[in-house]
Design a protein around this motif. Structure first.
Motif, PDB file in Angstrom:
ATOM      1  N   ASN A 179       0.823  -1.132   0.184  1.00 37.41           N
ATOM      2  CA  ASN A 179       0.211  -0.011  -0.029  1.00 37.41           C
ATOM      3  C   ASN A 179       0.906   1.363   0.066  1.00 37.41           C
ATOM      4  OD1 ASN A 179      -0.185   1.623   2.860  1.00 37.41           O
ATOM      5  ND2 ASN A 179      -0.234  -0.395   3.464  1.00 37.41           N
ATOM      6  N   ALA A 180       0.437   2.238  -0.529  1.00 38.19           N
ATOM      7  CA  ALA A 180       1.186   3.535  -0.717  1.00 38.19           C
ATOM      8  C   ALA A 180       0.629   4.568   0.002  1.00 38.19           C
ATOM      9  CB  ALA A 180       0.846   3.925  -2.294  1.00 38.19           C
ATOM     10  N   VAL A 181       0.030   4.047   1.180  1.00 34.64           N
ATOM     11  CA  VAL A 181      -0.739   5.265   2.307  1.00 34.64           C
ATOM     12  C   VAL A 181       0.156   5.947   3.189  1.00 34.64           C
ATOM     13  CG1 VAL A 181      -2.500   5.597   4.167  1.00 34.64           C
ATOM     14  CG2 VAL A 181      -3.097   3.841   2.343  1.00 34.64           C
ATOM     15  N   GLY A 210       0.655   3.786   6.607  1.00 35.63           N
ATOM     16  CA  GLY A 210       0.378   2.600   5.870  1.00 35.63           C
ATOM     17  C   GLY A 210       1.067   1.494   6.529  1.00 35.63           C
ATOM     18  N   GLY A 211       2.156   1.860   7.208  1.00 30.98           N
ATOM     19  CA  GLY A 211       2.827   0.676   7.992  1.00 30.98           C
ATOM     20  C   GLY A 211       1.888   0.503   9.211  1.00 30.98           C
ATOM     21  N   TRP A 241       6.786  -0.250   8.370  1.00 27.88           N
ATOM     22  CA  TRP A 241       7.675   0.409   8.701  1.00 27.88           C
ATOM     23  C   TRP A 241       7.199   1.675   9.415  1.00 27.88           C
ATOM     24  CZ3 TRP A 241       7.816  -3.023   4.858  1.00 27.88           C
ATOM     25  CH2 TRP A 241       9.064  -3.618   4.533  1.00 27.88           C
ATOM     26  N   CYS A 242       7.641   2.079  10.611  1.00 29.51           N
ATOM     27  CA  CYS A 242       7.407   3.218  11.343  1.00 29.51           C
ATOM     28  C   CYS A 242       5.835   3.406  11.411  1.00 29.51           C
ATOM     29  CB  CYS A 242       8.159   4.355  10.912  1.00 29.51           C
ATOM     30  SG  CYS A 242       7.787   4.932   9.154  1.00 29.51           S
ATOM     31  N   PRO A 243       5.494   2.235  11.911  1.00 33.00           N
ATOM     32  CA  PRO A 243       3.795   2.317  11.752  1.00 33.00           C
ATOM     33  C   PRO A 243       3.269   3.541  12.937  1.00 33.00           C
ATOM     34  CG  PRO A 243       4.484   0.409  13.333  1.00 33.00           C
ATOM     35  CD  PRO A 243       5.772   1.221  12.527  1.00 33.00           C
ATOM     36  N   ILE A 244       2.331   4.413  12.360  1.00 36.19           N
ATOM     37  CA  ILE A 244       1.742   5.404  13.286  1.00 36.19           C
ATOM     38  C   ILE A 244       0.392   4.675  13.722  1.00 36.19           C
ATOM     39  CG2 ILE A 244       0.580   7.696  13.201  1.00 36.19           C
ATOM     40  CD1 ILE A 244       3.443   7.795  12.810  1.00 36.19           C
ATOM     41  N   THR A 245       0.381   3.898  14.849  1.00 36.72           N
ATOM     42  CA  THR A 245      -0.874   3.207  15.220  1.00 36.72           C
ATOM     43  C   THR A 245      -0.841   3.210  16.662  1.00 36.72           C
ATOM     44  OG1 THR A 245      -1.715   1.161  15.047  1.00 36.72           O
ATOM     45  CG2 THR A 245       0.651   0.902  15.549  1.00 36.72           C
ATOM     46  N   ASP A 246      -1.805   2.526  17.196  1.00 32.27           N
ATOM     47  CA  ASP A 246      -2.182   2.537  18.766  1.00 32.27           C
ATOM     48  C   ASP A 246      -2.528   4.032  19.137  1.00 32.27           C
ATOM     49  OD1 ASP A 246      -2.848   1.643  21.257  1.00 32.27           O
ATOM     50  OD2 ASP A 246      -0.593   1.328  21.731  1.00 32.27           O
TER      51      ASP A 246
END
Length: 553
Positions: free
Chosen positions: A120-122, A261-262, A299-304
């Motif tokens: 994905n390219a998000v 995207g990560g 890679w470097c997920p912006i999550t939680d």
């Protein structure tokens, strides 16, 4: 590592939450529902209906990809944008492209049973589109609003200083655009995993999806949470429903993504076949198939996100923001929130570290990730370059191939942090994540009780909207992992740079520790001195895909 495309030859050959005690109490019911859904969505015969993939409707293209092994000329079959649902809200974004290698350096390639790289390219939770893609690696993250009403959305225009140290372009929230054209290697050069995957003989699927800035003619936001993950799941279902038609092993889908995207790639991996998404998938006409992926590269997920503000202050609270000021009382309160949250996870660190708490997490990060990252970097330098680097950075003690330094010195080395406090649920609703939880004609909303209580925009409600907790569960991989989701991926590749202040390093640390505790195969590390969107071991990832999928190169 550069990926250089040469002039293509084109021949047409075919026509065509973790959210509280109440949520935890529902663990058994959720697990049973997800297990039933997983069983129901076992691989089905090839789709022969409206979502049937046409094996003959491709264009043959040739490109050159520069890899660690040198330039490779790849001839491949390319299927232009294919809508992956029967009732699209926005077909331009709810479509995917497929690339299948047939010759590499003149040698025939059989990709019939090759792994499928689902890239994905998000970035920034913005929309991503493949509508105009004319070849592999051309999926595009969109910062603006193709619907015409929303502009770039909360977060403003791209800052002049990217904060990455590489000069990479950024989104409106300062994030490096992710996916096919957003990763950077140690030299600041673009890394295209779709092209590297193609050069390795893998099938590549690049999905588009809706994003937070999309609005219709009435100003209604139709790409906010959970649209992006619902679309990506629908795209996976399209691929899996076309087993036997679409080239590649549909049981060996490896998801990849960077930044937001990560986060979505991690969420795909964690939430496979979860029944929670069924109503959303039915609404857009997704295929009746599994949406589980085999492996997840993040890679470097912006999550939680509901815990991200506290984690950010715990990690970077001692660092001055690049712009603006830091309210120390806010930072202190958020750090206290993180301590409580971290204790609730009851996680144990890798390598026998023991329980992870707010008090010892700095030692854990140093021992497990940060110092090893510095050592790997220093070992890779020529003797003269290593001596020069150590001279310029005397806080590092280098002895017997090991790098040692304190947490305080490491933070000083990182320097200014990217964001102020709160970093995500901003009091003035200006954050990109506030927009991600917008609804109807409301552009942005608070998604934490703390942000809601400290709102500066004039809101009178003291609590977040009633639908927010469920949306957070839909967007957070930790929610699904806490319930031991049986449909989750069992192989994980997780990376982040040690100078990445777009989010806290504990996000990666907790994700990896949770997965390891579940018994999954986890390959996690950090890149020394690298910022947001970095990918310095892309060749190793391609090799890892071959290993975990059993693909013989």
């Amino acid at each position: 590592m550069k990926h250089r495309a040469v002039k293509r030859r084109t021949v047409v050959v075919g026509l065509g939450s973790v959210a509280g005690a109440a949520a935890i109490g529902g663990f058994a019911a959720d697990a049973q529902a997800e297990s039933r859904n997983s069983s129901r969505n076992a691989e089905k015969p090839a789709n022969s209906g409206a979502l049937a993939f046409d094996p003959s409707a491709y264009t043959e293209l040739t490109t050159t990809v520069t890899t660690d092994e040198g330039d490779k000329e790849v001839t491949y079959h390319f299927w232009k944008a294919l809508t992956y649902v029967t009732a699209p809200v926005d077909a331009e974004h709810q479509s995917l492209v497929v690339s299948v290698p047939v010759r590499i350096d003149g040698k025939a390639v059989d990709a019939t049973n090759a792994p499928i790289l689902f890239s994905n390219a998000v970035g920034g939770y913005f929309p991503a589109s493949v509508a105009t893609a004319a070849g592999v690696g051309e999926a595009a993250m969109e910062m603006g609003d193709p619907g015409g009403a929303g502009g770039p959305g909360p977060g403003g225009t791209p800052p002049a200083d990217t904060g990455t140290g590489t000069g990479a372009p950024t989104t409106g929230t300062g994030e490096v655009p992710s996916g096919s054209n957003g990763m950077l290697n140690g030299m600041g050069e673009m890394v295209s995993l779709p092209k590297l995957g193609l050069a390795a003989g893998y099938v590549v699927v690049e999905p588009g999806c809706r994003g937070r800035t999309l609005t219709d003619a009435n100003g209604t936001y139709y790409g906010t949470a959970p649209a992006a993950i619902v679309d990506l799941k629908a795209a996976v279902r399209y691929v899996r429903s076309n087993q036997g038609r679409i080239p590649g092993d549909t049981r060996r889908i490896v998801s990849t993504g960077t930044s937001a995207g990560g986060a979505l790639s991690a969420l795909l991996g964690a939430s496979g076949d979860s029944a929670l998404y069924a109503p959303y998938l039915k609404e857009i006409g997704a295929a009746d198939a599994s949406d589980a992926v085999f492996a997840s590269g993040d890679w470097c997920p912006i999550t939680d996100l509901e815990h991200a503000d506290g984690a950010y202050e715990w990690n970077w609270g001692a660092n001055t923001p690049q712009s603006g000021t830091l309210d120390q009382s806010v930072s202190k309160e958020l750090r206290a929130q993180f301590a409580e949250y971290q204790a609730s996870l009851r996680l144990k660190g890798l390598n026998g570290f023991g329980p992870l708490t707010a008090r010892n997490y700095d030692d854990y990060l140093l021992e497990t990730y940060v110092r090893p990252a510095a050592a790997t970097y220093l070992k890779g330098l020529a003797e003269a370059d290593r001596s020069a680097y150590l001279s310029a950075n005397p806080f590092i003690t280098w002895k017997n191939g090991r790098a040692t330094f304190t947490w305080a010195d490491y933070l000083t080395h990182v320097g200014a942090r990217k964001k102020t406090a709160p970093a995500f649920d901003t009091f003035d609703l200006s954050g990109g994540e506030n927009n991600e939880f917008g609804t109807g004609t409301t552009e942005a909303r608070h998604f934490t009780a703390y942000g809601q209580r400290h709102d500066t925009t004039g809101l009178t409600a003291s609590r977040v909207d009633g639908d927010i907790p469920a949306l957070l569960d839909l967007m957070n991989p930790m929610y699904h992992l806490a319930r031991h989701n049986p449909g989750r991926a069992k192989h994980w590749w997780i990376r982040v740079g040690t100078k990445d202040t777009d989010t806290a390093l504990t996000v990666v640390g907790n994700l990896a520790a949770t997965l390891h505790g579940l018994g999954d195969d986890v390959d996690s590390l950090m890149y020394w001195d690298q910022g947001h969107g970095s990918n310095t071991d892309a060749a190793d990832f391609i090799t890892w895909v071959a290993r975990v999928t059993g693909r013989r190169k």
